[in-house]
Scaffold this motif. Sequence first.
Motif, PDB file in Angstrom:
ATOM      1  N   ILE A   1      49.196  42.186  33.544  1.00  0.00           N
ATOM      2  CA  ILE A   1      48.219  42.539  32.803  1.00  0.00           C
ATOM      3  C   ILE A   1      47.232  41.424  32.680  1.00  0.00           C
ATOM      4  O   ILE A   1      47.421  40.331  32.462  1.00  0.00           O
ATOM      5  N   ARG A   2      45.777  42.131  32.557  1.00  0.00           N
ATOM      6  CA  ARG A   2      44.761  41.210  32.495  1.00  0.00           C
ATOM      7  C   ARG A   2      44.560  40.860  31.187  1.00  0.00           C
ATOM      8  O   ARG A   2      44.873  41.874  30.126  1.00  0.00           O
ATOM      9  N   LEU A   3      44.047  39.610  30.872  1.00  0.00           N
ATOM     10  CA  LEU A   3      43.976  39.238  29.339  1.00  0.00           C
ATOM     11  C   LEU A   3      42.781  40.201  28.757  1.00  0.00           C
ATOM     12  O   LEU A   3      43.196  40.574  27.432  1.00  0.00           O
ATOM     13  N   LYS A   4      41.876  40.701  29.616  1.00  0.00           N
ATOM     14  CA  LYS A   4      40.697  41.675  28.771  1.00  0.00           C
ATOM     15  C   LYS A   4      41.617  42.990  28.359  1.00  0.00           C
ATOM     16  O   LYS A   4      41.212  43.540  27.443  1.00  0.00           O
ATOM     17  N   GLU A   5      42.550  43.263  29.085  1.00  0.00           N
ATOM     18  CA  GLU A   5      43.235  44.561  28.712  1.00  0.00           C
ATOM     19  C   GLU A   5      44.127  44.625  27.387  1.00  0.00           C
ATOM     20  O   GLU A   5      44.437  45.473  26.642  1.00  0.00           O
ATOM     21  N   LEU A   6      44.528  43.145  27.130  1.00  0.00           N
ATOM     22  CA  LEU A   6      45.203  43.005  25.768  1.00  0.00           C
ATOM     23  C   LEU A   6      44.582  43.215  24.625  1.00  0.00           C
ATOM     24  O   LEU A   6      44.789  43.353  23.396  1.00  0.00           O
ATOM     25  N   ALA A   7      43.032  43.159  24.702  1.00  0.00           N
ATOM     26  CA  ALA A   7      41.960  43.411  23.479  1.00  0.00           C
ATOM     27  C   ALA A   7      42.315  44.731  23.085  1.00  0.00           C
ATOM     28  O   ALA A   7      42.223  45.167  21.965  1.00  0.00           O
ATOM     29  N   ASP A   8      43.009  45.815  23.824  1.00  0.00           N
ATOM     30  CA  ASP A   8      43.192  47.134  23.256  1.00  0.00           C
ATOM     31  C   ASP A   8      44.394  47.478  22.819  1.00  0.00           C
ATOM     32  O   ASP A   8      44.879  48.548  22.286  1.00  0.00           O
ATOM     33  N   ARG A   9      45.149  46.309  22.833  1.00  0.00           N
ATOM     34  CA  ARG A   9      46.661  46.490  22.360  1.00  0.00           C
ATOM     35  C   ARG A   9      46.935  45.942  21.116  1.00  0.00           C
ATOM     36  O   ARG A   9      46.101  44.756  20.866  1.00  0.00           O
ATOM     37  N   GLN A  10      48.032  46.028  20.346  1.00  0.00           N
ATOM     38  CA  GLN A  10      48.385  45.500  19.150  1.00  0.00           C
ATOM     39  C   GLN A  10      49.460  44.409  19.517  1.00  0.00           C
ATOM     40  O   GLN A  10      50.458  44.571  20.133  1.00  0.00           O
ATOM     41  N   LEU A  11      48.876  43.307  19.005  1.00  0.00           N
ATOM     42  CA  LEU A  11      49.446  41.977  19.601  1.00  0.00           C
ATOM     43  C   LEU A  11      50.512  41.411  18.577  1.00  0.00           C
ATOM     44  O   LEU A  11      50.271  41.486  17.264  1.00  0.00           O
ATOM     45  N   ILE A  12      51.402  40.662  18.980  1.00  0.00           N
ATOM     46  CA  ILE A  12      52.273  39.999  18.361  1.00  0.00           C
ATOM     47  C   ILE A  12      52.476  38.452  18.653  1.00  0.00           C
ATOM     48  O   ILE A  12      52.645  38.232  19.874  1.00  0.00           O
ATOM     49  N   ALA A  13      51.904  37.559  17.583  1.00  0.00           N
ATOM     50  CA  ALA A  13      51.997  36.280  18.214  1.00  0.00           C
ATOM     51  C   ALA A  13      52.376  35.252  17.131  1.00  0.00           C
ATOM     52  O   ALA A  13      52.807  35.549  15.933  1.00  0.00           O
ATOM     53  N   LEU A  14      52.437  33.869  17.398  1.00  0.00           N
ATOM     54  CA  LEU A  14      52.761  32.786  16.809  1.00  0.00           C
ATOM     55  C   LEU A  14      51.708  32.639  15.708  1.00  0.00           C
ATOM     56  O   LEU A  14      50.449  33.009  15.867  1.00  0.00           O
ATOM     57  N   PRO A  15      52.028  32.017  14.605  1.00  0.00           N
ATOM     58  CA  PRO A  15      50.733  31.866  13.564  1.00  0.00           C
ATOM     59  C   PRO A  15      49.587  30.778  14.131  1.00  0.00           C
ATOM     60  O   PRO A  15      49.997  29.867  15.086  1.00  0.00           O
ATOM     61  N   VAL A  16      48.466  30.859  13.642  1.00  0.00           N
ATOM     62  CA  VAL A  16      47.677  30.019  14.037  1.00  0.00           C
ATOM     63  C   VAL A  16      48.228  28.612  13.699  1.00  0.00           C
ATOM     64  O   VAL A  16      48.587  28.192  12.730  1.00  0.00           O
ATOM     65  N   GLY A  17      47.757  27.530  14.622  1.00  0.00           N
ATOM     66  CA  GLY A  17      48.518  26.142  14.592  1.00  0.00           C
ATOM     67  C   GLY A  17      49.580  25.892  15.515  1.00  0.00           C
ATOM     68  O   GLY A  17      49.816  24.834  15.810  1.00  0.00           O
ATOM     69  N   ALA A  18      50.180  26.923  16.029  1.00  0.00           N
ATOM     70  CA  ALA A  18      51.144  26.996  16.950  1.00  0.00           C
ATOM     71  C   ALA A  18      50.634  26.688  18.458  1.00  0.00           C
ATOM     72  O   ALA A  18      49.548  27.092  18.533  1.00  0.00           O
ATOM     73  N   GLY A  19      51.133  26.032  19.140  1.00  0.00           N
ATOM     74  CA  GLY A  19      50.756  25.478  20.564  1.00  0.00           C
ATOM     75  C   GLY A  19      50.484  26.691  21.264  1.00  0.00           C
ATOM     76  O   GLY A  19      49.350  26.914  22.133  1.00  0.00           O
ATOM     77  N   ILE A  20      51.320  27.696  21.346  1.00  0.00           N
ATOM     78  CA  ILE A  20      51.177  28.869  22.291  1.00  0.00           C
ATOM     79  C   ILE A  20      49.862  29.693  22.031  1.00  0.00           C
ATOM     80  O   ILE A  20      49.102  29.922  22.562  1.00  0.00           O
ATOM     81  N   ARG A  21      49.859  29.895  20.615  1.00  0.00           N
ATOM     82  CA  ARG A  21      48.771  30.432  19.901  1.00  0.00           C
ATOM     83  C   ARG A  21      47.545  30.006  20.210  1.00  0.00           C
ATOM     84  O   ARG A  21      46.390  30.642  20.292  1.00  0.00           O
TER      85      ARG A  21
END
Length: 296
Positions: free
Chosen positions: A182-202
Amino acid sequence: MELRQLEYFVAVAEEANFTRAAERIHVAQPAVSAQIKQLERELGQPLLDRSRRTVRLTAAGEATLPFARAALAAVADIHVAVEELTQLVRGTVTLGSVTSHNVDIPALLADFHAEHPNVEITLSTDSSDALVEKVRSGRLDAAIVSVGPDERPEGLDVEVVTDEAVQAVVSRADALAARKSIRLKELADRQLIALPVGAGIRHQFDAACANAGVSARVAFEASTPLALADLAERGLGVAIVPASVPRGRDGLHALDIVPELRGRLVLAWRSGGPMSPAARVLVGKARRLLRVGAGA
Protein backbone atom coordinates in the motif's frame (compact mmCIF):
# COMPACT_ATOMS: atom_id res chain seq x y z
CA MET A 1 60.49 9.63 51.65
CA GLU A 2 56.84 10.64 52.09
CA LEU A 3 54.18 11.25 49.47
CA ARG A 4 53.47 14.73 50.81
CA GLN A 5 57.11 15.65 50.22
CA LEU A 6 56.76 14.66 46.58
CA GLU A 7 53.43 16.52 46.35
CA TYR A 8 54.97 19.71 47.77
CA PHE A 9 58.00 19.42 45.52
CA VAL A 10 55.87 19.01 42.37
CA ALA A 11 53.69 21.96 43.37
CA VAL A 12 56.70 24.26 43.86
CA ALA A 13 58.28 23.06 40.63
CA GLU A 14 55.11 23.77 38.67
CA GLU A 15 54.34 27.11 40.34
CA ALA A 16 58.01 28.24 40.48
CA ASN A 17 57.09 29.91 43.76
CA PHE A 18 56.75 28.68 47.34
CA THR A 19 53.85 31.01 48.20
CA ARG A 20 51.72 30.03 45.21
CA ALA A 21 52.52 26.37 45.78
CA ALA A 22 51.44 26.61 49.42
CA GLU A 23 48.17 28.27 48.40
CA ARG A 24 47.53 25.61 45.78
CA ILE A 25 47.87 22.70 48.18
CA HIS A 26 46.37 24.60 51.16
CA VAL A 27 49.41 24.22 53.41
CA ALA A 28 51.38 26.91 55.24
CA GLN A 29 54.49 28.01 53.36
CA PRO A 30 56.96 27.14 56.16
CA ALA A 31 55.64 23.57 56.19
CA VAL A 32 56.15 23.28 52.41
CA SER A 33 59.70 24.60 52.69
CA ALA A 34 60.53 22.30 55.61
CA GLN A 35 59.26 19.16 53.90
CA ILE A 36 61.18 19.88 50.69
CA LYS A 37 64.38 20.48 52.65
CA GLN A 38 63.87 17.14 54.37
CA LEU A 39 63.43 15.49 50.95
CA GLU A 40 66.64 17.13 49.75
CA ARG A 41 68.52 15.86 52.80
CA GLU A 42 67.30 12.35 52.12
CA LEU A 43 68.37 12.51 48.48
CA GLY A 44 71.62 14.26 49.32
CA GLN A 45 71.14 16.88 46.60
CA PRO A 46 69.40 20.27 46.36
CA LEU A 47 66.34 20.01 44.14
CA LEU A 48 65.50 23.71 43.93
CA ASP A 49 67.54 26.83 43.20
CA ARG A 50 66.25 29.41 45.70
CA SER A 51 68.78 32.14 44.86
CA ARG A 52 66.38 34.04 42.57
CA ARG A 53 62.89 35.46 42.90
CA THR A 54 61.57 32.66 40.68
CA VAL A 55 62.36 29.22 42.04
CA ARG A 56 64.06 26.97 39.51
CA LEU A 57 64.87 23.28 39.40
CA THR A 58 68.44 22.14 39.80
CA ALA A 59 69.78 19.32 37.64
CA ALA A 60 68.82 16.89 40.42
CA GLY A 61 65.38 18.48 40.56
CA GLU A 62 64.91 18.06 36.82
CA ALA A 63 65.81 14.38 37.15
CA THR A 64 63.49 13.89 40.12
CA LEU A 65 60.37 15.68 38.81
CA PRO A 66 59.06 13.05 36.32
CA PHE A 67 59.42 10.27 38.88
CA ALA A 68 57.68 12.35 41.54
CA ARG A 69 54.80 12.98 39.16
CA ALA A 70 54.63 9.29 38.26
CA ALA A 71 54.52 8.31 41.94
CA LEU A 72 51.67 10.73 42.65
CA ALA A 73 49.80 9.54 39.56
CA ALA A 74 50.16 5.94 40.71
CA VAL A 75 48.68 6.82 44.08
CA ALA A 76 45.77 8.59 42.38
CA ASP A 77 45.18 5.49 40.26
CA ILE A 78 45.04 3.38 43.41
CA HIS A 79 42.33 5.63 44.84
CA VAL A 80 40.35 5.44 41.60
CA ALA A 81 40.63 1.64 41.46
CA VAL A 82 39.43 1.24 45.03
CA GLU A 83 36.62 3.76 44.52
CA GLU A 84 35.44 1.97 41.38
CA LEU A 85 35.52 -1.37 43.16
CA THR A 86 33.45 0.09 46.00
CA GLN A 87 30.93 1.57 43.58
CA LEU A 88 30.71 -1.70 41.68
CA VAL A 89 30.00 -3.57 44.89
CA ARG A 90 27.44 -1.09 46.17
CA GLY A 91 26.50 1.08 43.22
CA THR A 92 23.25 1.84 41.41
CA VAL A 93 22.14 1.28 37.82
CA THR A 94 19.14 2.84 36.07
CA LEU A 95 17.89 1.16 32.89
CA GLY A 96 14.95 2.18 30.71
CA SER A 97 13.15 0.62 27.76
CA VAL A 98 10.24 1.00 25.41
CA THR A 99 7.36 -1.30 26.24
CA SER A 100 7.86 -3.66 23.29
CA HIS A 101 11.23 -5.23 22.42
CA ASN A 102 12.90 -8.62 22.17
CA VAL A 103 15.78 -8.12 24.62
CA ASP A 104 15.79 -10.67 27.45
CA ILE A 105 16.10 -8.06 30.18
CA PRO A 106 15.22 -10.49 33.00
CA ALA A 107 18.10 -12.79 31.98
CA LEU A 108 20.46 -9.82 31.69
CA LEU A 109 19.57 -8.45 35.11
CA ALA A 110 19.62 -11.90 36.73
CA ASP A 111 23.13 -12.54 35.41
CA PHE A 112 24.32 -9.10 36.56
CA HIS A 113 22.67 -9.48 39.99
CA ALA A 114 24.32 -12.88 40.52
CA GLU A 115 27.75 -11.26 40.13
CA HIS A 116 26.95 -7.97 41.90
CA PRO A 117 24.13 -8.66 44.38
CA ASN A 118 24.49 -5.36 46.27
CA VAL A 119 24.04 -3.10 43.25
CA GLU A 120 20.60 -1.50 43.19
CA ILE A 121 18.86 -1.73 39.79
CA THR A 122 15.98 0.47 38.66
CA LEU A 123 14.04 -0.47 35.51
CA SER A 124 11.47 1.84 33.92
CA THR A 125 9.50 2.18 30.67
CA ASP A 126 8.68 5.27 28.63
CA SER A 127 8.44 6.57 25.07
CA SER A 128 11.60 6.62 22.97
CA ASP A 129 11.79 10.42 22.97
CA ALA A 130 11.57 10.57 26.76
CA LEU A 131 14.08 7.74 27.23
CA VAL A 132 16.64 9.36 24.91
CA GLU A 133 16.40 12.62 26.84
CA LYS A 134 16.76 10.82 30.18
CA VAL A 135 19.89 8.98 29.01
CA ARG A 136 21.34 12.18 27.55
CA SER A 137 20.75 14.07 30.82
CA GLY A 138 22.14 11.25 33.00
CA ARG A 139 18.85 10.31 34.67
CA LEU A 140 19.21 6.88 33.05
CA ASP A 141 22.44 4.97 32.50
CA ALA A 142 21.13 3.23 29.38
CA ALA A 143 17.88 2.50 27.56
CA ILE A 144 16.38 0.42 24.76
CA VAL A 145 14.80 2.90 22.35
CA SER A 146 13.35 3.02 18.84
CA VAL A 147 15.13 5.17 16.25
CA GLY A 148 15.17 5.65 12.49
CA PRO A 149 17.25 3.45 10.14
CA ASP A 150 20.10 5.95 9.85
CA GLU A 151 19.60 7.78 13.12
CA ARG A 152 21.90 7.89 16.12
CA PRO A 153 20.70 10.25 18.85
CA GLU A 154 23.13 13.09 19.45
CA GLY A 155 25.49 12.51 22.37
CA LEU A 156 24.71 8.78 22.58
CA ASP A 157 26.41 5.56 21.49
CA VAL A 158 24.20 2.69 20.37
CA GLU A 159 24.18 -1.08 19.86
CA VAL A 160 21.54 -2.31 17.40
CA VAL A 161 18.88 -4.65 18.81
CA THR A 162 16.69 -5.06 15.72
CA ASP A 163 16.43 -3.44 12.28
CA GLU A 164 13.21 -4.25 10.42
CA ALA A 165 10.57 -2.89 8.07
CA VAL A 166 7.45 -1.14 9.34
CA GLN A 167 4.24 -2.53 7.83
CA ALA A 168 0.55 -1.74 7.59
CA VAL A 169 -1.56 -4.52 9.17
CA VAL A 170 -5.28 -5.24 8.68
CA SER A 171 -7.71 -7.99 9.58
CA ARG A 172 -8.27 -10.84 7.11
CA ALA A 173 -11.78 -9.49 6.51
CA ASP A 174 -10.50 -6.11 5.31
CA ALA A 175 -10.57 -5.34 1.58
CA LEU A 176 -6.84 -4.55 1.76
CA ALA A 177 -6.14 -8.18 2.68
CA ALA A 178 -6.13 -9.01 -1.03
CA ARG A 179 -3.12 -6.74 -1.61
CA LYS A 180 0.60 -7.09 -0.89
CA SER A 181 1.50 -3.42 -0.54
CA ILE A 182 0.00 0.00 0.00
CA ARG A 183 1.28 3.43 -0.87
CA LEU A 184 1.70 5.91 1.94
CA LYS A 185 -0.74 8.33 0.28
CA GLU A 186 -3.46 5.66 0.28
CA LEU A 187 -3.29 5.46 4.08
CA ALA A 188 -4.68 9.00 4.25
CA ASP A 189 -8.11 7.55 3.42
CA ARG A 190 -7.99 4.91 6.14
CA GLN A 191 -8.59 4.86 9.87
CA LEU A 192 -5.14 4.26 11.39
CA ILE A 193 -4.00 2.57 14.59
CA ALA A 194 -0.60 3.72 15.84
CA LEU A 195 1.72 4.10 18.81
CA PRO A 196 1.48 7.40 20.74
CA VAL A 197 3.41 10.50 19.73
CA GLY A 198 6.95 10.18 21.12
CA ALA A 199 7.30 6.52 20.17
CA GLY A 200 10.06 5.83 17.67
CA ILE A 201 7.94 4.13 14.99
CA ARG A 202 5.26 6.81 15.30
CA HIS A 203 7.94 9.45 14.80
CA GLN A 204 9.19 7.69 11.64
CA PHE A 205 5.65 7.33 10.29
CA ASP A 206 4.67 10.95 11.01
CA ALA A 207 7.89 12.21 9.40
CA ALA A 208 7.31 10.10 6.29
CA CYS A 209 3.73 11.38 6.01
CA ALA A 210 4.89 14.98 6.35
CA ASN A 211 7.52 14.51 3.66
CA ALA A 212 4.91 12.99 1.33
CA GLY A 213 2.33 15.65 2.06
CA VAL A 214 0.01 13.05 3.58
CA SER A 215 -2.44 13.98 6.33
CA ALA A 216 -2.85 10.74 8.25
CA ARG A 217 -5.83 10.17 10.56
CA VAL A 218 -4.87 8.22 13.67
CA ALA A 219 -8.12 7.02 15.23
CA PHE A 220 -6.68 4.69 17.88
CA GLU A 221 -3.48 4.76 19.89
CA ALA A 222 -2.03 2.01 22.08
CA SER A 223 1.22 1.74 24.00
CA THR A 224 2.54 -1.50 22.43
CA PRO A 225 2.71 -2.88 18.86
CA LEU A 226 0.96 -6.06 20.04
CA ALA A 227 -2.00 -4.01 21.27
CA LEU A 228 -2.11 -2.25 17.89
CA ALA A 229 -2.24 -5.62 16.16
CA ASP A 230 -5.08 -6.77 18.42
CA LEU A 231 -7.13 -3.70 17.47
CA ALA A 232 -6.45 -4.24 13.77
CA GLU A 233 -7.45 -7.90 14.04
CA ARG A 234 -10.85 -6.77 15.32
CA GLY A 235 -11.33 -4.66 12.21
CA LEU A 236 -10.86 -1.25 13.81
CA GLY A 237 -8.44 0.04 11.18
CA VAL A 238 -4.93 -0.22 9.73
CA ALA A 239 -2.18 -0.73 12.33
CA ILE A 240 1.34 0.62 11.77
CA VAL A 241 3.68 -1.95 13.37
CA PRO A 242 7.11 -3.61 13.02
CA ALA A 243 7.13 -6.46 10.48
CA SER A 244 7.77 -9.07 13.20
CA VAL A 245 4.46 -8.35 14.97
CA PRO A 246 1.94 -9.93 12.52
CA ARG A 247 4.05 -13.03 11.77
CA GLY A 248 2.29 -16.20 12.83
CA ARG A 249 -1.07 -14.47 13.46
CA ASP A 250 -3.68 -16.01 11.15
CA GLY A 251 -6.17 -13.23 11.73
CA LEU A 252 -3.88 -10.53 10.34
CA HIS A 253 -2.61 -9.56 6.90
CA ALA A 254 0.51 -7.43 6.48
CA LEU A 255 1.13 -4.97 3.63
CA ASP A 256 4.46 -3.46 2.69
CA ILE A 257 4.38 0.34 2.85
CA VAL A 258 5.61 2.18 -0.26
CA PRO A 259 8.04 3.91 0.03
CA GLU A 260 9.56 1.54 2.59
CA LEU A 261 9.66 2.50 6.23
CA ARG A 262 12.19 0.95 8.56
CA GLY A 263 12.76 1.20 12.28
CA ARG A 264 15.50 0.12 14.64
CA LEU A 265 15.58 -0.77 18.28
CA VAL A 266 18.91 0.12 19.88
CA LEU A 267 20.55 0.03 23.27
CA ALA A 268 21.70 3.61 23.89
CA TRP A 269 24.07 5.10 26.47
CA ARG A 270 25.95 8.38 26.79
CA SER A 271 29.01 8.67 24.59
CA GLY A 272 30.50 11.31 26.87
CA GLY A 273 30.23 12.20 30.52
CA PRO A 274 30.74 10.00 33.56
CA MET A 275 29.41 6.47 33.86
CA SER A 276 29.48 4.54 37.10
CA PRO A 277 31.47 1.27 37.17
CA ALA A 278 28.26 -0.68 37.78
CA ALA A 279 26.56 0.93 34.77
CA ARG A 280 29.62 0.32 32.62
CA VAL A 281 29.58 -3.40 33.49
CA LEU A 282 25.84 -3.70 32.82
CA VAL A 283 26.09 -1.95 29.44
CA GLY A 284 28.99 -4.24 28.51
CA LYS A 285 26.94 -7.32 29.43
CA ALA A 286 23.96 -6.05 27.45
CA ARG A 287 26.08 -5.43 24.35
CA ARG A 288 27.55 -8.94 24.53
CA LEU A 289 24.05 -10.40 24.93
CA LEU A 290 22.83 -8.54 21.84
CA ARG A 291 25.81 -9.65 19.77
CA VAL A 292 25.32 -13.28 20.74
CA GLY A 293 21.64 -12.98 19.86
CA ALA A 294 22.56 -11.55 16.47
CA GLY A 295 25.09 -14.32 15.85
CA ALA A 296 28.07 -11.91 15.89
